[in-house]
Design a protein around this motif. Structure first.
Motif, PDB file in Angstrom:
ATOM      1  N   ALA A  16      68.816  70.174   2.571  1.00  0.00           N
ATOM      2  CA  ALA A  16      67.409  70.479   2.806  1.00  0.00           C
ATOM      3  C   ALA A  16      66.990  69.837   4.118  1.00  0.00           C
ATOM      4  O   ALA A  16      67.461  68.748   4.461  1.00  0.00           O
ATOM      5  N   VAL A  17      66.111  70.501   4.857  1.00  0.00           N
ATOM      6  CA  VAL A  17      65.548  69.930   6.074  1.00  0.00           C
ATOM      7  C   VAL A  17      64.031  70.002   5.975  1.00  0.00           C
ATOM      8  O   VAL A  17      63.478  70.969   5.455  1.00  0.00           O
ATOM      9  N   ALA A  18      63.390  68.949   6.451  1.00  0.00           N
ATOM     10  CA  ALA A  18      61.926  68.895   6.388  1.00  0.00           C
ATOM     11  C   ALA A  18      61.402  68.113   7.573  1.00  0.00           C
ATOM     12  O   ALA A  18      62.097  67.256   8.135  1.00  0.00           O
ATOM     13  N   SER A  19      60.169  68.401   7.924  1.00  0.00           N
ATOM     14  CA  SER A  19      59.494  67.671   8.990  1.00  0.00           C
ATOM     15  C   SER A  19      57.994  67.771   8.737  1.00  0.00           C
ATOM     16  O   SER A  19      57.564  68.236   7.685  1.00  0.00           O
ATOM     17  N   ARG A  20      57.225  67.332   9.709  1.00  0.00           N
ATOM     18  CA  ARG A  20      55.771  67.459   9.590  1.00  0.00           C
ATOM     19  C   ARG A  20      55.343  68.919   9.630  1.00  0.00           C
ATOM     20  O   ARG A  20      54.275  69.272   9.167  1.00  0.00           O
ATOM     21  N   ARG A  21      56.178  69.758  10.196  1.00  0.00           N
ATOM     22  CA  ARG A  21      55.880  71.190  10.258  1.00  0.00           C
ATOM     23  C   ARG A  21      56.206  71.846   8.917  1.00  0.00           C
ATOM     24  O   ARG A  21      57.070  71.375   8.183  1.00  0.00           O
TER      25      ARG A  21
ATOM     26  N   VAL B  85      68.527  74.521   4.524  1.00  0.00           N
ATOM     27  CA  VAL B  85      67.401  75.103   3.800  1.00  0.00           C
ATOM     28  C   VAL B  85      66.106  74.342   4.096  1.00  0.00           C
ATOM     29  O   VAL B  85      65.953  73.190   3.673  1.00  0.00           O
ATOM     30  N   PRO B  86      65.162  74.963   4.812  1.00  0.00           N
ATOM     31  CA  PRO B  86      63.884  74.301   5.078  1.00  0.00           C
ATOM     32  C   PRO B  86      63.080  74.125   3.790  1.00  0.00           C
ATOM     33  O   PRO B  86      63.016  75.031   2.953  1.00  0.00           O
ATOM     34  N   LYS B  87      62.496  72.945   3.641  1.00  0.00           N
ATOM     35  CA  LYS B  87      61.686  72.636   2.461  1.00  0.00           C
ATOM     36  C   LYS B  87      60.490  71.803   2.903  1.00  0.00           C
ATOM     37  O   LYS B  87      60.463  71.280   4.012  1.00  0.00           O
TER      38      LYS B  87
ATOM     39  N   MET C  28      75.486  66.038  -6.175  1.00  0.00           N
ATOM     40  CA  MET C  28      74.794  65.234  -5.187  1.00  0.00           C
ATOM     41  C   MET C  28      73.999  66.181  -4.281  1.00  0.00           C
ATOM     42  O   MET C  28      74.519  67.188  -3.823  1.00  0.00           O
ATOM     43  N   SER C  29      72.753  65.831  -4.031  1.00  0.00           N
ATOM     44  CA  SER C  29      71.910  66.652  -3.155  1.00  0.00           C
ATOM     45  C   SER C  29      71.563  65.860  -1.898  1.00  0.00           C
ATOM     46  O   SER C  29      71.469  64.637  -1.930  1.00  0.00           O
ATOM     47  N   TYR C  30      71.367  66.600  -0.797  1.00  0.00           N
ATOM     48  CA  TYR C  30      71.175  65.978   0.509  1.00  0.00           C
ATOM     49  C   TYR C  30      69.939  66.551   1.202  1.00  0.00           C
ATOM     50  O   TYR C  30      69.614  67.728   1.044  1.00  0.00           O
ATOM     51  N   ALA C  31      69.289  65.707   2.006  1.00  0.00           N
ATOM     52  CA  ALA C  31      68.150  66.149   2.801  1.00  0.00           C
ATOM     53  C   ALA C  31      68.139  65.400   4.116  1.00  0.00           C
ATOM     54  O   ALA C  31      68.621  64.269   4.212  1.00  0.00           O
ATOM     55  N   ILE C  32      67.575  66.056   5.116  1.00  0.00           N
ATOM     56  CA  ILE C  32      67.352  65.451   6.426  1.00  0.00           C
ATOM     57  C   ILE C  32      65.859  65.519   6.679  1.00  0.00           C
ATOM     58  O   ILE C  32      65.277  66.618   6.657  1.00  0.00           O
ATOM     59  N   ILE C  33      65.243  64.368   6.872  1.00  0.00           N
ATOM     60  CA  ILE C  33      63.821  64.319   7.181  1.00  0.00           C
ATOM     61  C   ILE C  33      63.706  64.118   8.693  1.00  0.00           C
ATOM     62  O   ILE C  33      64.145  63.095   9.220  1.00  0.00           O
ATOM     63  N   GLY C  34      63.127  65.083   9.355  1.00  0.00           N
ATOM     64  CA  GLY C  34      63.068  65.104  10.817  1.00  0.00           C
ATOM     65  C   GLY C  34      63.998  66.192  11.300  1.00  0.00           C
ATOM     66  O   GLY C  34      65.181  66.200  10.952  1.00  0.00           O
ATOM     67  N   PHE C  35      63.461  67.145  12.052  1.00  0.00           N
ATOM     68  CA  PHE C  35      64.291  68.273  12.470  1.00  0.00           C
ATOM     69  C   PHE C  35      64.241  68.458  13.987  1.00  0.00           C
ATOM     70  O   PHE C  35      64.205  69.550  14.500  1.00  0.00           O
ATOM     71  N   GLY C  36      64.257  67.307  14.683  1.00  0.00           N
ATOM     72  CA  GLY C  36      64.388  67.315  16.137  1.00  0.00           C
ATOM     73  C   GLY C  36      65.863  67.376  16.489  1.00  0.00           C
ATOM     74  O   GLY C  36      66.687  67.875  15.718  1.00  0.00           O
ATOM     75  N   ALA C  37      66.218  66.815  17.629  1.00  0.00           N
ATOM     76  CA  ALA C  37      67.603  66.886  18.111  1.00  0.00           C
ATOM     77  C   ALA C  37      68.594  66.234  17.149  1.00  0.00           C
ATOM     78  O   ALA C  37      69.637  66.811  16.830  1.00  0.00           O
ATOM     79  N   VAL C  38      68.277  65.043  16.635  1.00  0.00           N
ATOM     80  CA  VAL C  38      69.204  64.353  15.725  1.00  0.00           C
ATOM     81  C   VAL C  38      69.260  65.062  14.377  1.00  0.00           C
ATOM     82  O   VAL C  38      70.336  65.265  13.810  1.00  0.00           O
ATOM     83  N   GLY C  39      68.107  65.454  13.850  1.00  0.00           N
ATOM     84  CA  GLY C  39      68.081  66.177  12.576  1.00  0.00           C
ATOM     85  C   GLY C  39      68.882  67.462  12.640  1.00  0.00           C
ATOM     86  O   GLY C  39      69.640  67.786  11.714  1.00  0.00           O
ATOM     87  N   GLN C  40      68.745  68.194  13.724  1.00  0.00           N
ATOM     88  CA  GLN C  40      69.507  69.436  13.876  1.00  0.00           C
ATOM     89  C   GLN C  40      70.994  69.161  14.058  1.00  0.00           C
ATOM     90  O   GLN C  40      71.841  69.908  13.558  1.00  0.00           O
ATOM     91  N   ALA C  41      71.337  68.075  14.747  1.00  0.00           N
ATOM     92  CA  ALA C  41      72.752  67.703  14.902  1.00  0.00           C
ATOM     93  C   ALA C  41      73.373  67.403  13.545  1.00  0.00           C
ATOM     94  O   ALA C  41      74.486  67.847  13.245  1.00  0.00           O
ATOM     95  N   LEU C  42      72.652  66.655  12.721  1.00  0.00           N
ATOM     96  CA  LEU C  42      73.145  66.361  11.371  1.00  0.00           C
ATOM     97  C   LEU C  42      73.269  67.645  10.548  1.00  0.00           C
ATOM     98  O   LEU C  42      74.252  67.835   9.825  1.00  0.00           O
ATOM     99  N   ALA C  43      72.285  68.533  10.671  1.00  0.00           N
ATOM    100  CA  ALA C  43      72.326  69.809   9.943  1.00  0.00           C
ATOM    101  C   ALA C  43      73.565  70.610  10.329  1.00  0.00           C
ATOM    102  O   ALA C  43      74.197  71.244   9.482  1.00  0.00           O
ATOM    103  N   ARG C  44      73.933  70.565  11.608  1.00  0.00           N
ATOM    104  CA  ARG C  44      75.140  71.276  12.058  1.00  0.00           C
ATOM    105  C   ARG C  44      76.397  70.725  11.376  1.00  0.00           C
ATOM    106  O   ARG C  44      77.302  71.472  11.026  1.00  0.00           O
ATOM    107  N   ALA C  45      76.441  69.411  11.195  1.00  0.00           N
ATOM    108  CA  ALA C  45      77.599  68.802  10.515  1.00  0.00           C
ATOM    109  C   ALA C  45      77.706  69.324   9.081  1.00  0.00           C
ATOM    110  O   ALA C  45      78.808  69.655   8.613  1.00  0.00           O
ATOM    111  N   PHE C  46      76.577  69.421   8.384  1.00  0.00           N
ATOM    112  CA  PHE C  46      76.581  69.955   7.015  1.00  0.00           C
ATOM    113  C   PHE C  46      76.974  71.432   7.022  1.00  0.00           C
ATOM    114  O   PHE C  46      77.768  71.873   6.184  1.00  0.00           O
TER     115      PHE C  46
END
Length: 192
Positions: free
Chosen positions: A27-32, A49-51, A1-19
């Motif tokens: 994977a994390v991605a945003s408009r940047r 991992v930024p993508k 199973m693969s996972y991604a977070i789209i949006g890397f503001g406060a909520v996206g970063q909070a979720l990334a911390r849980a992982f």
């Protein structure tokens, strides 16, 4: 199973911390561009991992942590979202997750991880001899069960609130700039 977070503001970063706490690659991605996300991602952990957005949407489970207005732009990146599970972690005033589900044809949508402030969501979910509750709701029982299993793996105590129109309404922003009764409720499930 693969996972991604789209949006890397406060909520996206909070979720990334849980992982990252559980050494699960996400994977994390945003408009940047990915290189712009790299310093924050590295500060969180090596499994973050930024993508590019195009790379991130290849994941099996995708957390939407963008501003509500941005979800339609993300949805345009695939003609069919068949086989994907979308976790709606957004809060749009006066709109239900059923609206979000329509933007992602074929996806299995689960509302979740949106009721806690980002700072609380980022903290270790093991607190006071229990685990922090995250509320989930979906019209797809299988998707809700798989996201609940992921929530457990991340250390949270998932509580299924039922279908989007029923349970989802309890954790969404209302049209008159008020909140559902479970928004901001920092609850814990006792471990014993």
């Amino acid at each position: 199973m693969s996972y991604a977070i789209i949006g890397f503001g406060a909520v996206g970063q909070a979720l990334a911390r849980a992982f990252a706490r559980k050494n699960i690659e996400v994977a994390v991605a945003s408009r940047r561009p990915p290189e712009a996300l790299l310093p924050q991602a590295q500060a969180i952990g090596s499994t973050v991992v930024p993508k590019t957005l195009q790379e991130a949407i290849k994941a099996d489970v995708i957390f939407l942590a963008v501003l509500f207005e941005g979800h339609r732009e993300v949805a345009k990146d695939l003609a069919s979202w068949q086989g994907k599970t979308i976790v709606d972690a957004m809060n749009g005033f006066g709109v239900s997750s059923a609206v979000v589900a329509q933007a992602f044809p074929g996806a299995r949508l689960v509302k979740g991880f949106n009721h806690l402030p980002a700072r609380t969501l980022a903290a270790d979910p093991h607190v006071r001899g229990g685990r922090r509750v995250v509320f989930l709701s979906s019209d797809d029982e299988g998707a809700a069960a798989s996201v609940a299993a992921l929530a457990e793996q991340l250390g949270f105590a998932p509580v299924n609130l039922g279908k989007l129109e029923e349970g989802g309404a309890l954790v969404q922003a209302r049209g008159d700039k008020s909140w559902g009764p479970l928004i901001f409720q920092d609850l814990f499930r006792n471990e014993s």
